[in-house]
Design a protein around this motif. Structure first.
Motif, PDB file in Angstrom:
ATOM      1  N   ARG A 121      29.087 -18.920 -20.151  1.00  0.00           N
ATOM      2  CA  ARG A 121      28.834 -18.145 -18.793  1.00  0.00           C
ATOM      3  C   ARG A 121      29.182 -19.014 -17.744  1.00  0.00           C
ATOM      4  N   MET A 122      29.475 -20.219 -17.856  1.00  0.00           N
ATOM      5  CA  MET A 122      30.121 -21.112 -16.789  1.00  0.00           C
ATOM      6  C   MET A 122      31.897 -20.717 -16.719  1.00  0.00           C
ATOM      7  N   ALA A 123      32.346 -20.777 -18.034  1.00  0.00           N
ATOM      8  CA  ALA A 123      33.608 -20.236 -18.049  1.00  0.00           C
ATOM      9  C   ALA A 123      34.158 -18.782 -17.471  1.00  0.00           C
ATOM     10  N   ALA A 124      33.139 -18.092 -17.664  1.00  0.00           N
ATOM     11  CA  ALA A 124      33.129 -16.547 -17.182  1.00  0.00           C
ATOM     12  C   ALA A 124      33.248 -16.520 -15.703  1.00  0.00           C
ATOM     13  N   ALA A 125      32.306 -17.410 -14.978  1.00  0.00           N
ATOM     14  CA  ALA A 125      32.246 -17.455 -13.652  1.00  0.00           C
ATOM     15  C   ALA A 125      33.259 -18.106 -12.905  1.00  0.00           C
ATOM     16  N   ALA A 126      33.853 -19.266 -13.812  1.00  0.00           N
ATOM     17  CA  ALA A 126      35.057 -19.981 -13.112  1.00  0.00           C
ATOM     18  C   ALA A 126      36.357 -18.967 -13.213  1.00  0.00           C
ATOM     19  N   ARG A 127      36.385 -18.157 -14.154  1.00  0.00           N
ATOM     20  CA  ARG A 127      37.614 -17.133 -14.089  1.00  0.00           C
ATOM     21  C   ARG A 127      37.335 -16.171 -13.019  1.00  0.00           C
ATOM     22  N   ARG A 128      36.186 -15.737 -12.991  1.00  0.00           N
ATOM     23  CA  ARG A 128      35.991 -14.784 -11.809  1.00  0.00           C
ATOM     24  C   ARG A 128      36.422 -15.460 -10.129  1.00  0.00           C
ATOM     25  N   SER A 129      36.322 -16.524 -10.225  1.00  0.00           N
ATOM     26  CA  SER A 129      36.663 -17.230  -8.943  1.00  0.00           C
ATOM     27  C   SER A 129      38.047 -18.021  -9.043  1.00  0.00           C
ATOM     28  N   ARG A 130      38.622 -17.617 -10.113  1.00  0.00           N
ATOM     29  CA  ARG A 130      39.933 -18.090 -10.366  1.00  0.00           C
ATOM     30  C   ARG A 130      40.174 -19.516 -10.354  1.00  0.00           C
ATOM     31  N   ARG A 131      39.440 -20.308 -11.101  1.00  0.00           N
ATOM     32  CA  ARG A 131      39.224 -21.664 -11.204  1.00  0.00           C
ATOM     33  C   ARG A 131      39.004 -21.914 -12.494  1.00  0.00           C
ATOM     34  N   SER A 132      39.439 -23.058 -12.904  1.00  0.00           N
ATOM     35  CA  SER A 132      39.186 -23.860 -14.357  1.00  0.00           C
ATOM     36  C   SER A 132      38.035 -24.197 -14.445  1.00  0.00           C
ATOM     37  N   VAL A 133      37.388 -23.896 -15.540  1.00  0.00           N
ATOM     38  CA  VAL A 133      35.671 -24.394 -15.889  1.00  0.00           C
ATOM     39  C   VAL A 133      36.072 -25.958 -15.854  1.00  0.00           C
ATOM     40  N   ASP A 134      37.125 -26.391 -16.199  1.00  0.00           N
ATOM     41  CA  ASP A 134      37.244 -27.865 -16.380  1.00  0.00           C
ATOM     42  C   ASP A 134      36.867 -28.519 -15.021  1.00  0.00           C
ATOM     43  N   GLU A 135      37.054 -27.879 -13.699  1.00  0.00           N
ATOM     44  CA  GLU A 135      36.542 -28.530 -12.747  1.00  0.00           C
ATOM     45  C   GLU A 135      35.203 -28.518 -12.560  1.00  0.00           C
ATOM     46  N   VAL A 136      34.286 -27.955 -13.417  1.00  0.00           N
ATOM     47  CA  VAL A 136      32.773 -27.768 -13.100  1.00  0.00           C
ATOM     48  C   VAL A 136      32.131 -28.805 -14.112  1.00  0.00           C
ATOM     49  N   THR A 137      31.422 -29.639 -13.468  1.00  0.00           N
ATOM     50  CA  THR A 137      30.671 -30.464 -14.517  1.00  0.00           C
ATOM     51  C   THR A 137      29.061 -29.991 -14.858  1.00  0.00           C
ATOM     52  N   LEU A 138      28.746 -29.853 -15.999  1.00  0.00           N
ATOM     53  CA  LEU A 138      27.359 -29.619 -16.375  1.00  0.00           C
ATOM     54  C   LEU A 138      26.391 -30.782 -16.462  1.00  0.00           C
ATOM     55  N   VAL A 139      25.562 -30.697 -15.489  1.00  0.00           N
ATOM     56  CA  VAL A 139      24.446 -31.828 -15.363  1.00  0.00           C
ATOM     57  C   VAL A 139      23.165 -31.064 -16.200  1.00  0.00           C
ATOM     58  N   ALA A 140      22.962 -31.725 -17.479  1.00  0.00           N
ATOM     59  CA  ALA A 140      21.968 -31.321 -18.069  1.00  0.00           C
ATOM     60  C   ALA A 140      20.541 -31.819 -17.656  1.00  0.00           C
ATOM     61  N   VAL A 141      19.747 -30.989 -17.087  1.00  0.00           N
ATOM     62  CA  VAL A 141      18.411 -31.560 -16.522  1.00  0.00           C
ATOM     63  C   VAL A 141      17.287 -31.818 -17.293  1.00  0.00           C
ATOM     64  N   THR A 142      17.040 -32.974 -17.722  1.00  0.00           N
ATOM     65  CA  THR A 142      16.100 -33.573 -18.841  1.00  0.00           C
ATOM     66  C   THR A 142      14.822 -33.649 -18.447  1.00  0.00           C
ATOM     67  N   LYS A 143      14.102 -33.037 -17.312  1.00  0.00           N
ATOM     68  CA  LYS A 143      12.903 -33.323 -16.854  1.00  0.00           C
ATOM     69  C   LYS A 143      11.918 -32.819 -17.998  1.00  0.00           C
ATOM     70  N   THR A 144      10.997 -33.833 -18.400  1.00  0.00           N
ATOM     71  CA  THR A 144       9.728 -33.491 -19.475  1.00  0.00           C
ATOM     72  C   THR A 144      10.624 -33.504 -20.714  1.00  0.00           C
ATOM     73  N   VAL A 145      11.687 -33.568 -20.948  1.00  0.00           N
ATOM     74  CA  VAL A 145      12.262 -33.373 -22.163  1.00  0.00           C
ATOM     75  C   VAL A 145      12.234 -34.652 -23.254  1.00  0.00           C
ATOM     76  N   ALA A 146      11.887 -34.517 -24.604  1.00  0.00           N
ATOM     77  CA  ALA A 146      11.782 -35.594 -25.142  1.00  0.00           C
ATOM     78  C   ALA A 146      13.166 -36.288 -25.586  1.00  0.00           C
ATOM     79  N   VAL A 147      12.976 -37.721 -25.904  1.00  0.00           N
ATOM     80  CA  VAL A 147      13.966 -38.357 -25.979  1.00  0.00           C
ATOM     81  C   VAL A 147      14.985 -38.049 -27.109  1.00  0.00           C
ATOM     82  N   GLU A 148      14.130 -37.539 -28.103  1.00  0.00           N
ATOM     83  CA  GLU A 148      15.041 -37.222 -29.281  1.00  0.00           C
ATOM     84  C   GLU A 148      15.765 -35.765 -29.059  1.00  0.00           C
TER      85      GLU A 148
END
Length: 228
Positions: A14-41
């Motif tokens: 989905r990130m790559a498709a959105a980047a293509r629609r805006s004529r950008r490379s998805v490599d320009e976009v960093t995914l920050v995974a939000v780990t609120k309440t997520v277990a360490v494992e």
């Protein structure tokens, strides 16, 4: 955890498709995974699947998990109280939520005493929601002018949290306004200010955010599932 691999792959597609629609490379976009309440494992598995940037809302939760997770960069994405600065200032790659000069001064003090610079984003309450933290958009240029004098800070860009809506198109103007504000600050050519990051977009609206210029997206539910 098959679901985790599938969710990450789906988000990246989905990130790559959105980047293509805006004529950008998805490599320009960093995914920050939000780990609120997520277990360490579960976080360990996510990192093993290639997630390198992790975001936490609360200092206490970040500090509790960080010693057990290797190979990740940590982002503090939630509100930071001044009395928590001493605990976290040297533990994270980027603080997304600087929203007052008092907080900026405290971070600067810690950085200078520690002989380093702290990378920060300025949080902007673009939609003017009473329940959200952040500066009013019109206050941002003067705020950054003053904060640029703090030698312990590297101001790296802007962050916002858009209103939660069923239709992400409704918040497109919020993201567009933050992108315009970034350009406005860039035009000031302030020393120590590098507007390279726009941190905007979450699980419900990250595609629209990418289309409007986001290069840091903070995604939790779409990866880890709904949490309480």
């Amino acid at each position: 955890m098959v679901y985790l691999a599938e969710n990450i792959a789906r988000v990246r597609e989905r990130m790559a498709a959105a980047a293509r629609r805006s004529r950008r490379s998805v490599d320009e976009v960093t995914l920050v995974a939000v780990t609120k309440t997520v277990a360490v494992e579960v976080i360990k598995e996510a990192v093993a699947l290639g997630l390198e940037d992790l975001g936490e809302n609360r200092v206490q939760e970040l500090l509790a998990k960080q010693p057990y997770i290797e190979g990740a960069r940590w982002h503090l994405i939630g509100h930071l109280q001044r009395n928590k600065v001493r605990q976290v200032w040297d533990k994270v790659e980027l603080i997304h939520s600087v929203d007052s000069l008092a907080l900026a001064r405290e971070l600067d003090k810690r950085a200078v005493s520690g002989g380093r610079r702290i990378k920060v984003l300025i949080e902007v309450n673009v939609a003017g929601e009473a329940s959200k933290f952040g500066l009013a958009p019109e206050a941002v240029p003067s705020f950054i002018k003053e904060a640029s004098g703090f030698t312990g800070l590297n101001i790296m860009g802007l962050m916002t949290v858009a209103p939660l809506t069923e239709d992400p198109e409704e918040v497109r103007p919020v993201f567009r306004r933050l992108a315009a504000l970034r350009r406005e600050v860039e035009a000031l050519h302030l020393p120590g200010v590098d507007m390279r990051y726009l941190s905007m977009g979450m699980s419900n609206d990250f595609e629209v955010a990418i289309e409007e210029g986001a290069n840091l997206v903070r995604i939790g539910t779409a990866i880890f599932g709904a949490r309480t």
